[in-house]
Write an enzyme that holds these catalytic residues in place. Structure first.
Site, PDB file in Angstrom:
ATOM      1  CB  SER A 194       7.960 -40.933 -51.371  1.00 48.24           C
ATOM      2  OG  SER A 194       7.668 -39.820 -52.169  1.00 48.24           O
TER       3      SER A 194
ATOM      4  NE  ARG B 162      10.277 -34.000 -57.131  1.00 41.99           N
ATOM      5  CZ  ARG B 162      11.417 -34.096 -57.825  1.00 41.99           C
ATOM      6  NH1 ARG B 162      11.562 -33.455 -58.967  1.00 41.99           N
ATOM      7  NH2 ARG B 162      12.403 -34.848 -57.369  1.00 41.99           N
TER       8      ARG B 162
ATOM      9  CE  LYS C 238      13.576 -39.310 -55.786  1.00 45.16           C
ATOM     10  NZ  LYS C 238      13.342 -38.246 -54.829  1.00 45.16           N
TER      11      LYS C 238
END
Ligand code: 3NM
Length: 216
Positions: free
Chosen positions: A117, A46, A146
Protein backbone atom coordinates in the site's frame (compact mmCIF):
# COMPACT_ATOMS: atom_id res chain seq x y z
CA UNK A 1 8.86 -19.97 -10.51
CA UNK A 2 9.91 -16.54 -11.78
CA UNK A 3 8.58 -13.20 -10.57
CA UNK A 4 5.30 -12.20 -12.21
CA UNK A 5 5.86 -9.88 -15.21
CA UNK A 6 4.52 -6.33 -15.06
CA UNK A 7 2.17 -7.05 -17.96
CA UNK A 8 0.71 -10.13 -16.31
CA UNK A 9 0.38 -8.18 -13.05
CA UNK A 10 -1.56 -5.40 -14.84
CA UNK A 11 -4.00 -8.02 -16.16
CA UNK A 12 -4.43 -9.59 -12.71
CA UNK A 13 -5.18 -6.24 -11.06
CA UNK A 14 -8.21 -5.41 -13.24
CA UNK A 15 -10.85 -6.50 -10.73
CA UNK A 16 -9.13 -7.26 -7.47
CA UNK A 17 -11.62 -8.51 -4.89
CA UNK A 18 -10.72 -8.31 -1.19
CA UNK A 19 -12.70 -10.06 1.51
CA UNK A 20 -12.66 -11.50 4.99
CA UNK A 21 -15.40 -13.01 7.15
CA UNK A 22 -16.10 -9.60 8.74
CA UNK A 23 -17.07 -8.07 5.38
CA UNK A 24 -19.65 -10.70 4.51
CA UNK A 25 -23.34 -10.96 5.25
CA UNK A 26 -23.33 -14.46 3.75
CA UNK A 27 -21.00 -17.44 3.70
CA UNK A 28 -17.60 -16.16 2.43
CA UNK A 29 -17.13 -19.22 0.20
CA UNK A 30 -20.44 -18.53 -1.59
CA UNK A 31 -19.60 -14.86 -2.07
CA UNK A 32 -16.20 -15.76 -3.50
CA UNK A 33 -17.66 -18.36 -5.90
CA UNK A 34 -20.15 -15.81 -7.21
CA UNK A 35 -17.53 -13.07 -7.53
CA UNK A 36 -15.34 -15.44 -9.54
CA UNK A 37 -18.32 -16.31 -11.76
CA UNK A 38 -18.71 -12.56 -12.37
CA UNK A 39 -15.11 -12.29 -13.57
CA UNK A 40 -12.83 -11.08 -10.75
CA UNK A 41 -9.17 -11.40 -11.71
CA UNK A 42 -7.42 -11.56 -8.33
CA UNK A 43 -8.45 -12.30 -4.74
CA UNK A 44 -7.09 -11.13 -1.38
CA UNK A 45 -7.95 -12.81 1.91
CA UNK A 46 -8.08 -9.97 4.44
CA UNK A 47 -9.12 -11.21 7.87
CA UNK A 48 -9.04 -7.97 9.82
CA UNK A 49 -11.13 -5.90 12.26
CA UNK A 50 -12.75 -6.33 15.65
CA UNK A 51 -14.59 -9.59 14.86
CA UNK A 52 -11.93 -11.13 12.64
CA UNK A 53 -11.10 -14.82 12.93
CA UNK A 54 -7.74 -15.71 14.43
CA UNK A 55 -5.51 -18.77 14.79
CA UNK A 56 -6.91 -22.08 13.57
CA UNK A 57 -10.19 -20.55 12.34
CA UNK A 58 -8.38 -17.91 10.30
CA UNK A 59 -6.18 -20.61 8.78
CA UNK A 60 -9.17 -22.84 7.99
CA UNK A 61 -11.16 -20.11 6.18
CA UNK A 62 -8.00 -19.13 4.27
CA UNK A 63 -7.53 -22.74 3.19
CA UNK A 64 -11.16 -22.97 2.05
CA UNK A 65 -11.04 -19.74 0.04
CA UNK A 66 -7.65 -20.65 -1.43
CA UNK A 67 -9.08 -23.98 -2.68
CA UNK A 68 -11.88 -22.11 -4.46
CA UNK A 69 -9.35 -19.75 -6.08
CA UNK A 70 -7.19 -22.69 -7.16
CA UNK A 71 -10.16 -24.46 -8.74
CA UNK A 72 -10.79 -21.37 -10.90
CA UNK A 73 -7.15 -20.34 -11.46
CA UNK A 74 -7.52 -17.04 -9.60
CA UNK A 75 -4.34 -16.13 -7.71
CA UNK A 76 -4.81 -16.04 -3.92
CA UNK A 77 -3.13 -13.21 -1.98
CA UNK A 78 -2.96 -12.95 1.83
CA UNK A 79 -3.23 -9.56 3.53
CA UNK A 80 -0.51 -8.63 6.09
CA UNK A 81 0.08 -12.12 7.48
CA UNK A 82 3.34 -13.16 5.79
CA UNK A 83 3.62 -16.32 7.89
CA UNK A 84 0.13 -17.44 6.87
CA UNK A 85 0.93 -16.73 3.20
CA UNK A 86 4.01 -18.93 3.46
CA UNK A 87 2.21 -21.66 5.44
CA UNK A 88 -0.61 -21.86 2.91
CA UNK A 89 1.81 -21.47 -0.01
CA UNK A 90 -0.36 -18.58 -1.23
CA UNK A 91 0.38 -16.87 -4.53
CA UNK A 92 1.34 -13.67 -2.78
CA UNK A 93 1.05 -11.24 0.07
CA UNK A 94 -0.10 -7.64 0.43
CA UNK A 95 1.42 -5.42 3.10
CA UNK A 96 0.81 -1.91 4.41
CA UNK A 97 3.26 0.79 5.47
CA UNK A 98 2.93 -0.30 9.13
CA UNK A 99 3.94 -3.88 8.38
CA UNK A 100 7.41 -5.38 7.99
CA UNK A 101 9.55 -3.52 5.40
CA UNK A 102 8.84 -4.70 1.86
CA UNK A 103 12.46 -5.70 1.13
CA UNK A 104 12.44 -8.08 4.12
CA UNK A 105 9.10 -9.55 3.06
CA UNK A 106 10.47 -9.99 -0.47
CA UNK A 107 13.36 -12.03 0.95
CA UNK A 108 10.92 -14.25 2.87
CA UNK A 109 8.50 -14.93 0.01
CA UNK A 110 10.90 -15.34 -2.92
CA UNK A 111 9.08 -14.95 -6.23
CA UNK A 112 5.54 -14.79 -4.84
CA UNK A 113 3.50 -11.69 -5.71
CA UNK A 114 4.23 -8.75 -3.40
CA UNK A 115 1.77 -5.86 -3.12
CA UNK A 116 2.42 -2.77 -1.02
CA UNK A 117 0.00 0.00 0.00
CA UNK A 118 1.34 3.43 -0.92
CA UNK A 119 -0.24 6.78 -0.13
CA UNK A 120 2.41 9.17 -1.43
CA UNK A 121 4.87 9.40 -4.33
CA UNK A 122 7.73 8.71 -1.87
CA UNK A 123 6.07 5.53 -0.57
CA UNK A 124 5.43 4.42 -4.15
CA UNK A 125 9.09 4.97 -5.16
CA UNK A 126 10.30 3.10 -2.10
CA UNK A 127 7.99 0.15 -2.80
CA UNK A 128 9.40 -0.10 -6.34
CA UNK A 129 12.99 -0.16 -5.06
CA UNK A 130 12.12 -2.70 -2.34
CA UNK A 131 10.73 -5.20 -4.81
CA UNK A 132 6.94 -4.71 -4.93
CA UNK A 133 5.12 -6.21 -7.93
CA UNK A 134 2.29 -3.71 -7.61
CA UNK A 135 1.15 -0.92 -5.34
CA UNK A 136 -2.31 -0.31 -3.92
CA UNK A 137 -3.12 3.41 -3.83
CA UNK A 138 -5.88 4.77 -1.65
CA UNK A 139 -8.23 5.61 -0.30
CA UNK A 140 -9.32 7.09 -3.61
CA UNK A 141 -12.84 7.82 -2.37
CA UNK A 142 -14.26 7.77 1.14
CA UNK A 143 -14.82 4.33 2.59
CA UNK A 144 -16.62 2.93 5.62
CA UNK A 145 -14.88 -0.41 5.35
CA UNK A 146 -11.45 0.46 6.75
CA UNK A 147 -11.65 2.01 10.21
CA UNK A 148 -8.25 3.70 10.09
CA UNK A 149 -8.45 4.82 6.44
CA UNK A 150 -6.69 8.08 5.59
CA UNK A 151 -8.35 11.10 3.94
CA UNK A 152 -9.67 10.32 0.42
CA UNK A 153 -7.13 11.34 -2.21
CA UNK A 154 -9.25 11.24 -5.37
CA UNK A 155 -8.05 9.73 -8.67
CA UNK A 156 -5.63 12.68 -8.93
CA UNK A 157 -3.09 10.94 -6.69
CA UNK A 158 -2.72 8.13 -9.23
CA UNK A 159 -2.57 10.67 -12.05
CA UNK A 160 0.28 12.53 -10.35
CA UNK A 161 2.16 9.28 -9.61
CA UNK A 162 2.00 8.41 -13.31
CA UNK A 163 3.10 11.95 -14.27
CA UNK A 164 6.12 11.58 -12.01
CA UNK A 165 7.18 8.42 -13.75
CA UNK A 166 5.89 5.70 -11.39
CA UNK A 167 5.21 2.93 -13.89
CA UNK A 168 4.77 -0.05 -11.57
CA UNK A 169 1.34 -1.75 -11.83
CA UNK A 170 -1.16 0.26 -9.73
CA UNK A 171 -4.52 -0.71 -8.28
CA UNK A 172 -6.80 1.95 -6.80
CA UNK A 173 -8.64 1.21 -3.55
CA UNK A 174 -11.22 2.78 -1.25
CA UNK A 175 -14.86 3.57 -1.95
CA UNK A 176 -14.71 2.31 -5.52
CA UNK A 177 -17.99 1.24 -7.12
CA UNK A 178 -19.56 0.80 -10.54
CA UNK A 179 -20.30 4.54 -10.83
CA UNK A 180 -16.76 5.78 -10.15
CA UNK A 181 -14.52 2.88 -11.29
CA UNK A 182 -14.06 4.41 -14.76
CA UNK A 183 -12.46 7.52 -13.25
CA UNK A 184 -9.89 5.40 -11.43
CA UNK A 185 -8.87 3.62 -14.63
CA UNK A 186 -8.81 6.93 -16.51
CA UNK A 187 -6.38 8.32 -13.92
CA UNK A 188 -3.81 5.67 -14.87
CA UNK A 189 -4.63 2.73 -12.58
CA UNK A 190 -4.38 -0.76 -14.07
CA UNK A 191 -7.29 -1.95 -12.02
CA UNK A 192 -9.66 -1.43 -9.14
CA UNK A 193 -9.72 -3.09 -5.78
CA UNK A 194 -13.00 -3.39 -3.88
CA UNK A 195 -14.51 -4.88 -0.78
CA UNK A 196 -18.08 -3.63 -0.30
CA UNK A 197 -18.99 -3.02 -3.96
CA UNK A 198 -18.85 -6.79 -4.44
CA UNK A 199 -19.24 -8.23 -0.93
CA UNK A 200 -22.38 -6.29 -0.03
CA UNK A 201 -23.97 -6.24 -3.49
CA UNK A 202 -27.46 -7.76 -3.81
CA UNK A 203 -26.17 -9.63 -6.86
CA UNK A 204 -22.49 -10.38 -6.31
CA UNK A 205 -21.89 -11.96 -9.72
CA UNK A 206 -23.56 -9.12 -11.61
CA UNK A 207 -21.69 -6.49 -9.60
CA UNK A 208 -18.32 -8.12 -10.34
CA UNK A 209 -19.24 -8.35 -14.02
CA UNK A 210 -20.24 -4.67 -14.18
CA UNK A 211 -17.05 -3.58 -12.44
CA UNK A 212 -15.08 -5.60 -14.95
CA UNK A 213 -16.77 -3.81 -17.84
CA UNK A 214 -15.56 -0.51 -16.36
CA UNK A 215 -11.95 -1.71 -16.57
CA UNK A 216 -12.08 -2.74 -20.24
N1 3NM B 1 -7.37 -0.22 2.16
P1 3NM B 1 -14.23 -0.60 0.11
S1 3NM B 1 -9.17 1.51 1.76
C1 3NM B 1 -8.64 -2.30 2.62
O1 3NM B 1 -6.68 3.20 1.56
C2 3NM B 1 -8.58 -0.87 2.29
O2 3NM B 1 -5.29 1.56 1.68
C3 3NM B 1 -7.54 1.07 1.88
O3 3NM B 1 -13.04 -1.15 1.00
C4 3NM B 1 -6.43 2.03 1.71
O4 3NM B 1 -14.01 -1.10 -1.27
C5 3NM B 1 -9.68 -0.04 2.09
O5 3NM B 1 -15.46 -1.24 0.73
C6 3NM B 1 -11.11 -0.44 2.17
O6 3NM B 1 -14.25 0.88 0.24
C7 3NM B 1 -11.72 -0.73 0.84
Amino acid sequence: MARVSANKMRELLKVYFIMGSVNCKRKPADVLEEAIAGGITLFQYREKGAWALTGEEKWRLGKELQAICQKHHIPFIVNDDVDLAIELDADGVHIGQEDEPADLVRKKIGDKILGVSAHTIEEAQKAVVQGADYIGVGPIFSTNTKEDAKKPQGPKLIESMRKQGIDIPIVGIGGINIANAGQVIASGADGISVISAICLADDVKESAAQLKKETM
